[in-house]
Design a protein around this motif. Sequence first.
Motif, PDB file in Angstrom:
ATOM      1  N   LEU A  55      70.465  29.250  72.390  1.00 42.53           N
ATOM      2  CA  LEU A  55      70.029  27.883  72.684  1.00 42.53           C
ATOM      3  C   LEU A  55      70.883  26.855  71.965  1.00 42.53           C
ATOM      4  CD1 LEU A  55      67.839  25.976  73.921  1.00 42.53           C
ATOM      5  CD2 LEU A  55      66.657  26.182  71.729  1.00 42.53           C
ATOM      6  N   GLY A  56      71.313  27.181  70.750  1.00 41.24           N
ATOM      7  CA  GLY A  56      71.942  26.173  69.903  1.00 41.24           C
ATOM      8  C   GLY A  56      70.851  25.373  69.215  1.00 41.24           C
ATOM      9  N   PRO A  57      71.199  24.229  68.602  1.00 44.63           N
ATOM     10  CA  PRO A  57      70.166  23.409  67.955  1.00 44.63           C
ATOM     11  C   PRO A  57      69.145  22.908  68.980  1.00 44.63           C
ATOM     12  CG  PRO A  57      72.371  22.704  67.315  1.00 44.63           C
ATOM     13  CD  PRO A  57      72.534  23.680  68.440  1.00 44.63           C
ATOM     14  N   ARG A  58      67.881  22.954  68.613  1.00 49.88           N
ATOM     15  CA  ARG A  58      66.825  22.541  69.564  1.00 49.88           C
ATOM     16  C   ARG A  58      67.016  21.115  70.049  1.00 49.88           C
ATOM     17  NH1 ARG A  58      63.248  25.079  65.360  1.00 49.88           N
ATOM     18  NH2 ARG A  58      62.957  27.189  66.125  1.00 49.88           N
ATOM     19  N   ASP A  59      67.499  20.239  69.180  1.00 51.70           N
ATOM     20  CA  ASP A  59      67.661  18.834  69.580  1.00 51.70           C
ATOM     21  C   ASP A  59      68.989  18.582  70.297  1.00 51.70           C
ATOM     22  OD1 ASP A  59      69.101  19.301  67.271  1.00 51.70           O
ATOM     23  OD2 ASP A  59      68.733  17.323  66.432  1.00 51.70           O
ATOM     24  N   ARG A  60      69.885  19.568  70.327  1.00 56.95           N
ATOM     25  CA  ARG A  60      71.156  19.462  71.035  1.00 56.95           C
ATOM     26  C   ARG A  60      71.493  20.808  71.685  1.00 56.95           C
ATOM     27  NH1 ARG A  60      72.537  18.302  66.093  1.00 56.95           N
ATOM     28  NH2 ARG A  60      74.278  19.745  66.061  1.00 56.95           N
ATOM     29  N   PRO A  61      70.682  21.238  72.651  1.00 53.71           N
ATOM     30  CA  PRO A  61      70.892  22.567  73.234  1.00 53.71           C
ATOM     31  C   PRO A  61      72.253  22.696  73.917  1.00 53.71           C
ATOM     32  CG  PRO A  61      69.209  21.367  74.437  1.00 53.71           C
ATOM     33  CD  PRO A  61      69.591  20.521  73.276  1.00 53.71           C
ATOM     34  N   ARG A  62      72.765  23.925  73.904  1.00 54.38           N
ATOM     35  CA  ARG A  62      74.038  24.230  74.540  1.00 54.38           C
ATOM     36  C   ARG A  62      73.827  24.552  76.011  1.00 54.38           C
ATOM     37  NH1 ARG A  62      75.465  28.307  69.798  1.00 54.38           N
ATOM     38  NH2 ARG A  62      76.258  26.764  68.346  1.00 54.38           N
ATOM     39  N   PRO A  63      74.904  24.454  76.801  1.00 52.94           N
ATOM     40  CA  PRO A  63      74.819  25.010  78.146  1.00 52.94           C
ATOM     41  C   PRO A  63      74.592  26.514  78.012  1.00 52.94           C
ATOM     42  CG  PRO A  63      76.785  23.641  77.894  1.00 52.94           C
ATOM     43  CD  PRO A  63      76.179  23.812  76.536  1.00 52.94           C
ATOM     44  N   PRO A  64      73.941  27.195  78.885  1.00 50.63           N
ATOM     45  CA  PRO A  64      73.428  26.708  80.156  1.00 50.63           C
ATOM     46  C   PRO A  64      72.033  26.097  80.074  1.00 50.63           C
ATOM     47  CG  PRO A  64      73.089  29.052  80.018  1.00 50.63           C
ATOM     48  CD  PRO A  64      73.788  28.644  78.740  1.00 50.63           C
ATOM     49  N   ALA A  65      71.415  26.071  78.892  1.00 57.10           N
ATOM     50  CA  ALA A  65      70.052  25.557  78.786  1.00 57.10           C
ATOM     51  C   ALA A  65      69.977  24.035  78.921  1.00 57.10           C
ATOM     52  CB  ALA A  65      69.427  25.982  77.458  1.00 57.10           C
ATOM     53  N   ARG A  66      70.986  23.325  78.445  1.00 60.28           N
ATOM     54  CA  ARG A  66      70.929  21.848  78.404  1.00 60.28           C
ATOM     55  C   ARG A  66      70.539  21.213  79.743  1.00 60.28           C
ATOM     56  NH1 ARG A  66      76.229  19.921  77.037  1.00 60.28           N
ATOM     57  NH2 ARG A  66      75.776  20.712  74.958  1.00 60.28           N
ATOM     58  N   PRO A  67      71.243  21.511  80.841  1.00 63.49           N
ATOM     59  CA  PRO A  67      70.854  20.848  82.093  1.00 63.49           C
ATOM     60  C   PRO A  67      69.480  21.276  82.591  1.00 63.49           C
ATOM     61  CG  PRO A  67      72.617  22.433  82.489  1.00 63.49           C
ATOM     62  CD  PRO A  67      72.441  22.333  81.006  1.00 63.49           C
TER      63      PRO A  67
ATOM     64  N   ALA B 298      66.898  19.288  80.645  1.00 64.24           N
ATOM     65  CA  ALA B 298      66.909  17.876  81.030  1.00 64.24           C
ATOM     66  C   ALA B 298      66.285  17.663  82.408  1.00 64.24           C
ATOM     67  CB  ALA B 298      68.345  17.351  81.021  1.00 64.24           C
ATOM     68  N   ARG B 299      66.583  18.564  83.335  1.00 65.23           N
ATOM     69  CA  ARG B 299      66.123  18.398  84.719  1.00 65.23           C
ATOM     70  C   ARG B 299      64.645  18.713  84.889  1.00 65.23           C
ATOM     71  NH1 ARG B 299      69.955  21.240  87.192  1.00 65.23           N
ATOM     72  NH2 ARG B 299      68.827  23.205  87.046  1.00 65.23           N
ATOM     73  N   ASP B 300      64.187  19.782  84.269  1.00 67.05           N
ATOM     74  CA  ASP B 300      62.804  20.229  84.469  1.00 67.05           C
ATOM     75  C   ASP B 300      62.305  20.886  83.187  1.00 67.05           C
ATOM     76  OD1 ASP B 300      60.396  20.887  85.670  1.00 67.05           O
ATOM     77  OD2 ASP B 300      61.193  22.655  86.695  1.00 67.05           O
ATOM     78  N   PRO B 301      61.921  20.075  82.199  1.00 66.55           N
ATOM     79  CA  PRO B 301      61.549  20.644  80.896  1.00 66.55           C
ATOM     80  C   PRO B 301      60.346  21.584  80.987  1.00 66.55           C
ATOM     81  CG  PRO B 301      61.686  18.241  80.786  1.00 66.55           C
ATOM     82  CD  PRO B 301      61.799  18.628  82.225  1.00 66.55           C
ATOM     83  N   PRO B 302      60.502  22.803  80.467  1.00 65.51           N
ATOM     84  CA  PRO B 302      59.379  23.739  80.442  1.00 65.51           C
ATOM     85  C   PRO B 302      58.487  23.463  79.235  1.00 65.51           C
ATOM     86  CG  PRO B 302      61.299  24.772  79.506  1.00 65.51           C
ATOM     87  CD  PRO B 302      61.726  23.403  79.948  1.00 65.51           C
TER      88      PRO B 302
ATOM     89  N   ALA C 115      58.675  26.057  66.784  1.00 69.17           N
ATOM     90  CA  ALA C 115      58.577  24.637  66.457  1.00 69.17           C
ATOM     91  C   ALA C 115      58.422  23.849  67.744  1.00 69.17           C
ATOM     92  CB  ALA C 115      59.811  24.166  65.698  1.00 69.17           C
ATOM     93  N   ARG C 116      57.665  22.805  67.631  1.00 73.37           N
ATOM     94  CA  ARG C 116      57.464  21.932  68.783  1.00 73.37           C
ATOM     95  C   ARG C 116      58.418  20.756  68.680  1.00 73.37           C
ATOM     96  NH1 ARG C 116      51.733  20.494  71.429  1.00 73.37           N
ATOM     97  NH2 ARG C 116      52.606  19.399  73.221  1.00 73.37           N
ATOM     98  N   LEU C 117      59.071  20.449  69.781  1.00 73.39           N
ATOM     99  CA  LEU C 117      59.935  19.283  69.881  1.00 73.39           C
ATOM    100  C   LEU C 117      59.516  18.570  71.152  1.00 73.39           C
ATOM    101  CD1 LEU C 117      62.325  17.733  68.673  1.00 73.39           C
ATOM    102  CD2 LEU C 117      63.839  19.182  70.039  1.00 73.39           C
ATOM    103  N   GLY C 118      58.876  17.434  70.993  1.00 70.80           N
ATOM    104  CA  GLY C 118      58.323  16.742  72.153  1.00 70.80           C
ATOM    105  C   GLY C 118      57.266  17.595  72.815  1.00 70.80           C
ATOM    106  N   PRO C 119      57.318  17.704  74.148  1.00 67.56           N
ATOM    107  CA  PRO C 119      56.289  18.479  74.854  1.00 67.56           C
ATOM    108  C   PRO C 119      56.572  19.981  74.909  1.00 67.56           C
ATOM    109  CG  PRO C 119      57.772  17.488  76.440  1.00 67.56           C
ATOM    110  CD  PRO C 119      58.232  17.019  75.076  1.00 67.56           C
ATOM    111  N   THR C 120      57.635  20.442  74.254  1.00 67.27           N
ATOM    112  CA  THR C 120      58.076  21.828  74.395  1.00 67.27           C
ATOM    113  C   THR C 120      57.923  22.601  73.091  1.00 67.27           C
ATOM    114  OG1 THR C 120      59.678  21.118  76.072  1.00 67.27           O
ATOM    115  CG2 THR C 120      60.009  23.288  75.095  1.00 67.27           C
TER     116      THR C 120
END
Length: 173
Positions: free
Chosen positions: A83-95, A98-102, A116-121
């Motif tokens: 994933l990379g850092p939760r607040d700056r995810p790497r591709p392929p997770a980033r788009p 952004a498009r449809d947050p789980p 850890a919770r970050l926003g609604p995730t």
Amino acid sequence: MRVGLLSDTHGLLDPALPALFRGCALLVHAGDVVRPEILDALAEVAPVAAVRGNNDRDPAFDALPETVRLALGALRALVVHDLGPRDRPRPPARPLLARDPPELVIHGHSHRPGAARLGPTLYVNPGSAGPRRFRLPRTAAILTVRGRHAQVAFFELGAGRPRPFGAPVDAAL
């Protein structure tokens, strides 16, 4: 719904995992399986959803996707290895985020267990169930989903039965 979470087995199937995951509706492996037999053995316990990790080089893993979206009861989950850092995810997770947050993101790679919770995730890393690296514990997790509520319990693997590792994490999502 009870879901077994693991990552970074690196070719090792801890003998305690089948008993820990008994009764799970699904097992989620967040990559770095390394040996295809690991997924076969896990599939004898429950259905398995898995993603390819950076060490999954065997041709048997060519069909494994980099990401998987799952419905876990009423919650939507995204599974990715690095994933990379939760607040700056790497591709392929980033788009995908952004498009449809789980509501849940299940990831591995760092070998560091935690949620850890970050926003609604809610982000969950089950840690590494493979050979010990550095001074990090060997862990796996159980995710329990009831409606829009998730609880993650971590377990340390080692000699004997898995032991609870830290306090469970509860989140209303």
